[in-house]
Design a protein around this motif. Structure first.
Motif, PDB file in Angstrom:
ATOM      1  N   GLU A  19     -11.102   0.404   0.053  1.00 45.83           N
ATOM      2  CA  GLU A  19      -9.641   0.334   0.090  1.00 45.83           C
ATOM      3  C   GLU A  19      -9.117  -1.013  -0.375  1.00 45.83           C
ATOM      4  OE1 GLU A  19      -8.225   1.313   3.909  1.00 45.83           O
ATOM      5  OE2 GLU A  19      -8.399   3.479   3.601  1.00 45.83           O
ATOM      6  N   SER A  20      -9.859  -2.080  -0.045  1.00 48.37           N
ATOM      7  CA  SER A  20      -9.397  -3.414  -0.445  1.00 48.37           C
ATOM      8  C   SER A  20      -9.559  -3.654  -1.935  1.00 48.37           C
ATOM      9  CB  SER A  20     -10.169  -4.477   0.345  1.00 48.37           C
ATOM     10  OG  SER A  20     -11.554  -4.405   0.037  1.00 48.37           O
ATOM     11  N   ARG A  21     -10.501  -2.964  -2.573  1.00 46.50           N
ATOM     12  CA  ARG A  21     -10.765  -3.208  -3.988  1.00 46.50           C
ATOM     13  C   ARG A  21     -10.041  -2.238  -4.914  1.00 46.50           C
ATOM     14  NH1 ARG A  21     -17.318  -4.472  -4.283  1.00 46.50           N
ATOM     15  NH2 ARG A  21     -17.255  -6.433  -3.113  1.00 46.50           N
ATOM     16  N   VAL A  22      -9.872  -1.021  -4.447  1.00 47.38           N
ATOM     17  CA  VAL A  22      -9.287   0.004  -5.304  1.00 47.38           C
ATOM     18  C   VAL A  22      -7.821   0.202  -4.928  1.00 47.38           C
ATOM     19  CG1 VAL A  22      -9.438   2.410  -6.048  1.00 47.38           C
ATOM     20  CG2 VAL A  22     -11.527   1.128  -5.503  1.00 47.38           C
ATOM     21  N   ARG A  23      -6.984   0.208  -5.896  1.00 47.43           N
ATOM     22  CA  ARG A  23      -5.568   0.461  -5.676  1.00 47.43           C
ATOM     23  C   ARG A  23      -5.335   1.969  -5.707  1.00 47.43           C
ATOM     24  NH1 ARG A  23      -2.410  -3.961  -9.536  1.00 47.43           N
ATOM     25  NH2 ARG A  23      -3.219  -5.844  -8.478  1.00 47.43           N
ATOM     26  N   THR A  24      -4.874   2.476  -4.624  1.00 49.43           N
ATOM     27  CA  THR A  24      -4.645   3.910  -4.531  1.00 49.43           C
ATOM     28  C   THR A  24      -3.267   4.242  -5.082  1.00 49.43           C
ATOM     29  OG1 THR A  24      -3.800   3.618  -2.295  1.00 49.43           O
ATOM     30  CG2 THR A  24      -6.142   4.120  -2.521  1.00 49.43           C
ATOM     31  N   ARG A  25      -3.235   5.274  -5.904  1.00 54.97           N
ATOM     32  CA  ARG A  25      -1.970   5.715  -6.469  1.00 54.97           C
ATOM     33  C   ARG A  25      -1.311   6.723  -5.540  1.00 54.97           C
ATOM     34  NH1 ARG A  25      -3.611   7.929 -12.200  1.00 54.97           N
ATOM     35  NH2 ARG A  25      -5.105   8.970 -10.820  1.00 54.97           N
ATOM     36  N   ALA A  26      -0.001   6.749  -5.563  1.00 56.46           N
ATOM     37  CA  ALA A  26       0.737   7.695  -4.727  1.00 56.46           C
ATOM     38  C   ALA A  26       0.439   9.104  -5.216  1.00 56.46           C
ATOM     39  CB  ALA A  26       2.229   7.405  -4.804  1.00 56.46           C
ATOM     40  N   PRO A  27       0.291  10.058  -4.304  1.00 54.95           N
ATOM     41  CA  PRO A  27      -0.006  11.426  -4.730  1.00 54.95           C
ATOM     42  C   PRO A  27       1.190  12.045  -5.458  1.00 54.95           C
ATOM     43  CG  PRO A  27       0.386  11.338  -2.374  1.00 54.95           C
ATOM     44  CD  PRO A  27       0.345   9.920  -2.851  1.00 54.95           C
ATOM     45  N   VAL A  28       0.907  13.046  -6.214  1.00 55.24           N
ATOM     46  CA  VAL A  28       1.936  13.732  -6.987  1.00 55.24           C
ATOM     47  C   VAL A  28       2.682  14.694  -6.076  1.00 55.24           C
ATOM     48  CG1 VAL A  28       2.363  15.232  -8.967  1.00 55.24           C
ATOM     49  CG2 VAL A  28       0.540  13.514  -9.064  1.00 55.24           C
ATOM     50  N   VAL A  29       3.997  14.686  -6.153  1.00 53.43           N
ATOM     51  CA  VAL A  29       4.824  15.598  -5.375  1.00 53.43           C
ATOM     52  C   VAL A  29       4.890  16.929  -6.105  1.00 53.43           C
ATOM     53  CG1 VAL A  29       7.107  15.993  -4.368  1.00 53.43           C
ATOM     54  CG2 VAL A  29       6.152  13.682  -4.443  1.00 53.43           C
ATOM     55  N   SER A  30       4.614  17.994  -5.372  1.00 57.29           N
ATOM     56  CA  SER A  30       4.583  19.319  -5.983  1.00 57.29           C
ATOM     57  C   SER A  30       5.112  20.331  -4.984  1.00 57.29           C
ATOM     58  CB  SER A  30       3.157  19.676  -6.401  1.00 57.29           C
ATOM     59  OG  SER A  30       3.093  21.009  -6.867  1.00 57.29           O
TER      60      SER A  30
END
Length: 275
Positions: free
Chosen positions: A141-152
């Motif tokens: 989590e500290s190394r990888v930037r998580t993208r916001a999930p897609v709204v569907s």
């Protein structure tokens, strides 16, 4: 007619010696086959006895080699091993009186003690695995930037439902406080260490079959994931604080997730909570 009878009698008399001659030949063939089988049986028995003797000789040779290796590895000179420190000069080598020596008896290990040690080893191993998994996830989590999930509007893997525009049915808004982790009453890790069976809930049924995906605080879950079949009806059983009105602790695979049941938003999460 007489000629026919005479010819038949002569033919039978001629065939009788031939049949009598064939019978000794058959008997001799059977005797030879019997002798061959007996010889083969004796050969097999002799081969087995030779193999048995070879194994016995090899076993004796291995034992002799083991004794020789031990004697070479630990030679003794005048009854003293060279790897032990020799007494200083001027000090007499006093031999101990071993006439009254009594060898210690066999150590008695009770089955209950064996089971306790085995359970303790299993618990320590599982704790190390859980700690290693937690550190790996935190590092990821500290190394990888998580993208916001897609709204569907349609449930698909990696998506979240749209935010509800209607106001909450209850006018009182609750703000969740994450400081409960510093309260010793909610030391769920220590409680899990002493009550491991409570945290083994068995198979988890994924309503969509998407597989595990790590939910972070602020993400919204589809309603099928926080239906009442996944609720933790008694959070105190796991030493978790009770959820306020409109919130619910749920099980998501091995994670304990606090969800806002009106919007589906993840308010709090404990990864690898269950075994």
């Amino acid at each position: 007619m007489r000629k026919v009878l005479i010819s038949l009698l002569l033919a039978s008399a001629a065939a009788t010696p031939a049949l009598a001659a064939d019978q000794p030949d058959r008997r001799s063939d059977r005797d030879e086959a019997r002798a061959e089988r007996q010889q083969a049986r004796e050969d097999r028995q002799e081969t087995r006895s030779e193999q048995r003797q070879e194994r016995s000789d090899a076993r004796v040779e291995r034992q002799q080699n083991r004794v020789e290796r031990q004697s070479v590895a630990r030679p003794q000179v005048n009854g003293v091993r060279p790897d032990r420190p020799t007494p200083p000069q001027g000090v007499a080598n006093v031999q101990r009186d071993t006439s009254n020596y009594v060898a210690p008896g066999p150590r008695i290990v009770r089955p209950s003690t064996i089971e306790q040690r085995r359970d303790a080893r299993i618990d320590r191993r599982q704790e190390r695995i859980a700690d290693r998994r937690d550190r790996t996830e935190e590092l990821r989590e500290s190394r990888v930037r998580t993208r916001a999930p897609v709204v569907s509007n349609v449930p698909r893997p990696g998506t979240q439902p749209p935010l509800r525009t209607e106001h909450r049915r209850s006018h009182s808004d609750h703000h969740w406080n994450g400081d409960w982790r510093h309260d010793h009453r909610y030391d769920w890790s220590n409680w899990r260490h002493h009550h491991r069976s409570l945290f083994r809930l068995g198979f988890y049924f994924d309503p969509f079959g998407w597989g595990y995906q790590r939910y972070s605080i602020g993400w919204r879950m589809w309603p099928s994931y926080y239906s009442n079949r996944y609720w933790l009806s008694d959070p105190w059983q796991y030493r978790l604080p009770y959820a306020p009105a409109g919130y619910q602790w749920i099980r998501y695979y091995n994670d304990a997730v606090l969800v806002d049941t009106w919007t589906g938003e993840v308010v709090d999460v404990i990864y690898n909570f269950f075994w």
